[in-house]
Design a protein around this motif. Structure first.
Motif, mmCIF file in Angstrom:
data_model
loop_
_atom_site.group_PDB
_atom_site.id
_atom_site.type_symbol
_atom_site.label_atom_id
_atom_site.label_comp_id
_atom_site.label_asym_id
_atom_site.label_seq_id
_atom_site.Cartn_x
_atom_site.Cartn_y
_atom_site.Cartn_z
ATOM 1 N N HIS A 63 0.827 -1.214 0.000
ATOM 2 C CA HIS A 63 0.000 0.000 0.000
ATOM 3 C C HIS A 63 0.858 1.259 0.000
ATOM 4 O O HIS A 63 0.580 2.221 -0.712
ATOM 5 C CB HIS A 63 -0.905 0.003 1.233
ATOM 6 N N ALA A 64 1.920 1.244 0.796
ATOM 7 C CA ALA A 64 2.742 2.445 0.989
ATOM 8 C C ALA A 64 3.874 2.569 -0.007
ATOM 9 O O ALA A 64 4.396 3.670 -0.229
ATOM 10 C CB ALA A 64 3.317 2.444 2.404
ATOM 11 N N GLY A 65 4.302 1.466 -0.628
ATOM 12 C CA GLY A 65 5.487 1.510 -1.474
ATOM 13 C C GLY A 65 6.699 1.900 -0.660
ATOM 14 O O GLY A 65 6.877 1.429 0.468
ATOM 15 N N ASP A 66 7.487 2.792 -1.172
ATOM 16 C CA ASP A 66 8.676 3.243 -0.457
ATOM 17 C C ASP A 66 8.370 4.299 0.597
ATOM 18 O O ASP A 66 9.275 4.775 1.280
ATOM 19 C CB ASP A 66 9.705 3.806 -1.450
ATOM 20 N N ALA A 67 7.074 4.658 0.737
ATOM 21 C CA ALA A 67 6.709 5.709 1.691
ATOM 22 C C ALA A 67 6.563 5.178 3.111
ATOM 23 O O ALA A 67 6.330 5.941 4.035
ATOM 24 C CB ALA A 67 5.402 6.379 1.265
ATOM 25 N N GLY A 68 6.670 3.863 3.296
ATOM 26 C CA GLY A 68 6.569 3.299 4.632
ATOM 27 C C GLY A 68 7.568 3.934 5.574
ATOM 28 O O GLY A 68 8.761 4.012 5.287
ATOM 29 N N ALA A 69 7.083 4.405 6.714
ATOM 30 C CA ALA A 69 7.910 5.219 7.604
ATOM 31 C C ALA A 69 8.761 4.361 8.528
ATOM 32 O O ALA A 69 8.492 3.185 8.760
ATOM 33 C CB ALA A 69 7.020 6.146 8.427
ATOM 34 N N SER A 70 9.797 4.987 9.088
ATOM 35 C CA SER A 70 10.678 4.296 10.029
ATOM 36 C C SER A 70 10.022 4.123 11.388
ATOM 37 O O SER A 70 10.505 3.360 12.215
ATOM 38 C CB SER A 70 11.988 5.075 10.183
ATOM 39 N N LYS A 71 8.923 4.827 11.624
ATOM 40 C CA LYS A 71 8.152 4.685 12.861
ATOM 41 C C LYS A 71 6.684 4.580 12.486
ATOM 42 O O LYS A 71 6.286 4.999 11.386
ATOM 43 C CB LYS A 71 8.377 5.887 13.776
ATOM 44 N N PRO A 72 5.847 4.009 13.344
ATOM 45 C CA PRO A 72 4.403 3.958 13.044
ATOM 46 C C PRO A 72 3.840 5.370 12.904
ATOM 47 O O PRO A 72 4.102 6.236 13.741
ATOM 48 C CB PRO A 72 3.818 3.241 14.267
ATOM 49 N N GLU A 73 3.093 5.600 11.833
ATOM 50 C CA GLU A 73 2.455 6.905 11.621
ATOM 51 C C GLU A 73 1.028 6.812 12.139
ATOM 52 O O GLU A 73 0.170 6.164 11.552
ATOM 53 C CB GLU A 73 2.484 7.287 10.145
#
Length: 269
Positions: A89-99
């Protein structure tokens, strides 16, 4: 000590695949005009003398599941949600911390017909695994995060994408009335975090992925939230959606299911 837990109900540690003996399901029903907590036992419902989150016990009364009138099992509580938690769903936009973001309590429902706000033109489904908190916890470690969890349910994080992009906050895009339908069943299970989330649109599968693919695990999410906001019994956490989503139209039927946990259906009016 790096965490604080109030005295309350703790979920059994999750360590092995679920079996019938390792799974308990609870719901709140209207039984002859009285709100009654029940535990599933085959096609029977065993009545409890209080909420299982408040250590309610079976009281000897039963009723048939087929005739049950289900009610919202969550008392007024905080509704949290996680964005960008699957690569699909996020592609490379997945964050290093939970958003983390909030949804309103009034966004919760147990499915059924949903009349969208008149100016909502771009509402998308988001099938998700949902965590139900069982006791107060603050600054809990990842290793102890499961002690805060009562169980799981199934949810649909409905989202108005146009509002989400235009508004400063997501208060209406994510929190409009009825935008967080959940299953009426709350499930305790000793299964590992490998729940397959399946979303169907008018009978066709449009999302299907294991929660094992979440970027941030359930433990990560619970621990992270608790560092800043104390979690309380009945709080719920939507853990993110996999895959692609699309806009819904009047007449559409969306069903989100997780095998062993239940399902929730929403009819868009």
């Amino acid at each position: 000590m790096n965490y604080i837990l109030s005295t309350g109900f703790a979920l059994l540690l999750l360590s092995s695949p679920a079996t019938a003996e390792q799974t308990s399901q609870f719901a709140l029903i209207d039984h002859e005009g009285v709100k009654t907590w029940v535990k599933r036992d085959g096609d029977k419902l065993l009545h409890l003398n209080a909420s299982p989150i408040e250590k309610g016990q079976v009281n000897g009364q039963t009723s048939a599941e087929a005739s049950a009138k289900y009610l919202m099992p969550i008392k007024p509580a905080t509704v949290f949600a996680v964005g960008l938690n699957y690569r699909s769903h996020a592609g490379d936009a997945g964050a290093s911390k939970p958003e983390i973001f909030y949804k309103s309590y009034s966004s919760l429902s147990i499915g059924g017909p949903l009349q969208l706000p008149k100016d909502a033109r771009n509402v998308h489904f988001e099938g998700e695994l949902v965590v139900v908190i069982g006791q107060s916890c603050s600054k809990v470690s990842k290793q102890n995060a499961r002690e805060c969890i009562f169980g799981y349910t199934v949810g649909n994080d409905l989202t108005e994408r146009s509002w989400q992009g235009r508004d400063l906050q997501w208060w209406r895009a994510k929190g409009a009335d009825g935008f967080a339908p959940i299953s009426p069943w709350i499930t305790q299970t000793t299964a590992e975090n490998q729940f397959t989330v399946t979303t169907k649109l008018n009978g066709d599968i449009v999302q299907q992925e294991s929660s094992a693919n979440m970027i941030h695990s359930v433990e990560d999410i619970v621990s992270y939230i608790s560092q800043y906001v104390s979690l309380q019994a009945y709080d719920v956490i939507f853990t993110g959606t996999p895959g692609r989503t699309k806009a819904l139209k009047s007449g559409d039927q969306v069903e989100v299911s997780i095998e062993g946990l239940g399902k929730v259906s929403t009819q868009i009016e």
